[in-house]
Design a protein around this motif. Structure first.
Motif, PDB file in Angstrom:
ATOM      1  N   THR A 174       0.833  -1.203   0.000  1.00 38.51           N
ATOM      2  CA  THR A 174       0.000   0.000   0.000  1.00 38.51           C
ATOM      3  C   THR A 174       0.865   1.250   0.000  1.00 38.51           C
ATOM      4  O   THR A 174       0.582   2.224  -0.714  1.00 38.51           O
ATOM      5  CB  THR A 174      -0.943   0.011   1.219  1.00 38.51           C
ATOM      6  OG1 THR A 174      -1.783  -1.144   1.165  1.00 38.51           O
ATOM      7  CG2 THR A 174      -1.817   1.250   1.234  1.00 38.51           C
ATOM      8  N   GLY A 202      -0.934   4.452  -1.394  1.00 31.13           N
ATOM      9  CA  GLY A 202      -2.302   4.310  -0.929  1.00 31.13           C
ATOM     10  C   GLY A 202      -2.479   4.838   0.483  1.00 31.13           C
ATOM     11  O   GLY A 202      -1.590   5.496   1.035  1.00 31.13           O
ATOM     12  N   ALA A 258      -4.666   0.884   5.899  1.00 32.43           N
ATOM     13  CA  ALA A 258      -4.142  -0.458   5.640  1.00 32.43           C
ATOM     14  C   ALA A 258      -3.614  -1.090   6.920  1.00 32.43           C
ATOM     15  O   ALA A 258      -3.813  -2.290   7.163  1.00 32.43           O
ATOM     16  CB  ALA A 258      -3.038  -0.397   4.586  1.00 32.43           C
ATOM     17  N   ALA A 292      -5.605   0.447  -0.725  1.00 33.80           N
ATOM     18  CA  ALA A 292      -5.590  -0.264   0.560  1.00 33.80           C
ATOM     19  C   ALA A 292      -6.571  -1.433   0.543  1.00 33.80           C
ATOM     20  O   ALA A 292      -6.262  -2.534   1.033  1.00 33.80           O
ATOM     21  CB  ALA A 292      -5.930   0.703   1.698  1.00 33.80           C
TER      22      ALA A 292
END
Length: 337
Positions: free
Chosen positions: A121, A126, A131, A266
């Motif tokens: 991620t 992300g 996450a 994520a």
């Protein structure tokens, strides 16, 4: 060469292959096997103690409010995957042994990974805090949900021990060390962070011990005489198919629900992963020693496939983000001149 390197097995996968080879040639038996089981239990406790000590409470709180994202990840992990495993039964049963199919179902009910989900991620730019929270919640819930789902889905005749006693043993072996590590984080967290590279060997070493012990028991029972090569190839193909379906479904649903690109990254990475770090120790508790080896084979195959495919996907996400930043900088330049 760099493009080819992305598809090569990582070091840990090579060590897993080496461990399986060693167990096949020199399996632990008798008193040695009993000693290895005791050592393995201690190593697993150390592994989850370190996971607890590493996990920052602030990181969890930073992402815990994103409940829609977390629900989608958990639904993918504990609802979508089991449904896919059951849907693929007509395709798999003629191709693999009953124990390998049990392994595929077991793969489908495992929690998500923590380290690789977060790392990928971050690589893809992300939502990292979300996450961290989703992957951690998946791991913690998996301690309770995985044994229950195994009890519901396991193929009859394999005697998976998903009773309250087994759940209690999993909580004792995995959750108690995890909670202890997290509670002791103010005192040991600094040491864990400073020695992250050295402690990585504890993580990997505990998994290798479980794999060696499990495959030794399976080899003694005649594992490789019972598993045809065609069945292993079929499991590898189905593992790739499971990953492709999970990636496609999570990305499509996340888009339809209006998540941002950072959130979708994520969701895709946390919702498509399966944890070998949690899966192997739990299999050691839930299944007979002679069955653990073939049951964790699909987990190990999926582990390598998910790392290779998702590493390429993360780099693709990152490359798509860079032109947008560059265009924005170029558009801003004339206005500041």
């Amino acid at each position: 060469m760099k493009s080819l390197a992305r598809f090569l097995p990582d070091r840990f996968t090579l060590m897993l292959i080496g461990t399986v080879t060693l167990a096949s040639l020199l399996p632990a038996q008798g008193r040695v096997a009993a000693g290895m089981e005791t050592l393995t239990t201690a190593a697993i406790a150390a592994l989850f103690f370190l996971h607890g000590a590493r996990l920052s409470r602030e990181a969890v709180l930073a992402g815990v409010g994103h409940w829609r994202l977390h629900l989608l990840v958990l639904a993918s992990t504990f609802v979508l995957f089991p449904l896919l495993g059951l849907a693929l039964k007509p395709l798999l049963q003629p191709l693999v042994t009953p124990t390998l199919y049990t392994g595929v179902l077991y793969l489908c009910v495992l929690p998500s990974t923590v380290q690789s989900s977060i790392a990928l991620t971050a690589m893809a730019r992300g939502n990292v805090p979300a996450a961290v929270c989703s992957a951690s919640a998946s791991t913690l819930l998996g301690v309770l949900l995985t044994p229950v789902l195994v009890n519901l889905l396991v193929v009859p005749g394999h005697h998976a021990d998903a009773s309250l006693d087994a759940i209690g043993r999993i909580l004792l072996q995995l959750m108690v060390p995890f909670v202890a590590g997290h509670l002791l984080r103010p005192w040991v967290g600094g040491f864990v962070q400073r020695n992250a590279k050295m402690l990585k060997w504890v993580d990997q070493g505990s998994i290798l011990l479980v794999v060696y012990t499990a495959f030794s028991a399976a080899v003694v029972k005649g594992l490789w005489h019972q598993l045809p090569l065609s069945a292993l190839i079929a499991v590898a193909v189905v593992s790739a198919l499971l990953l492709a379906l999970a990636l496609g479904v999570t990305n499509t649903i996340a888009k339809r629900l209006g998540f941002s690109i950072e959130d979708r990254i994520a969701i895709v990475f946390c919702g498509s992963k399966k944890s070998v770090a949690s899966g192997v120790p739990m299999a050691n508790v839930l299944f007979p020693a002679s069955a653990v080896g073939p049951i964790v084979l699909p987990v190990m195959l999926y582990h390598q496939i998910q790392l290779m495919v998702c590493a390429v996907l993360a780099q693709r996400y990152a490359r798509r983000a860079e032109p947008a930043l560059a265009d924005g900088a170029a558009a801003a330049a004339p206005r500041t001149a």
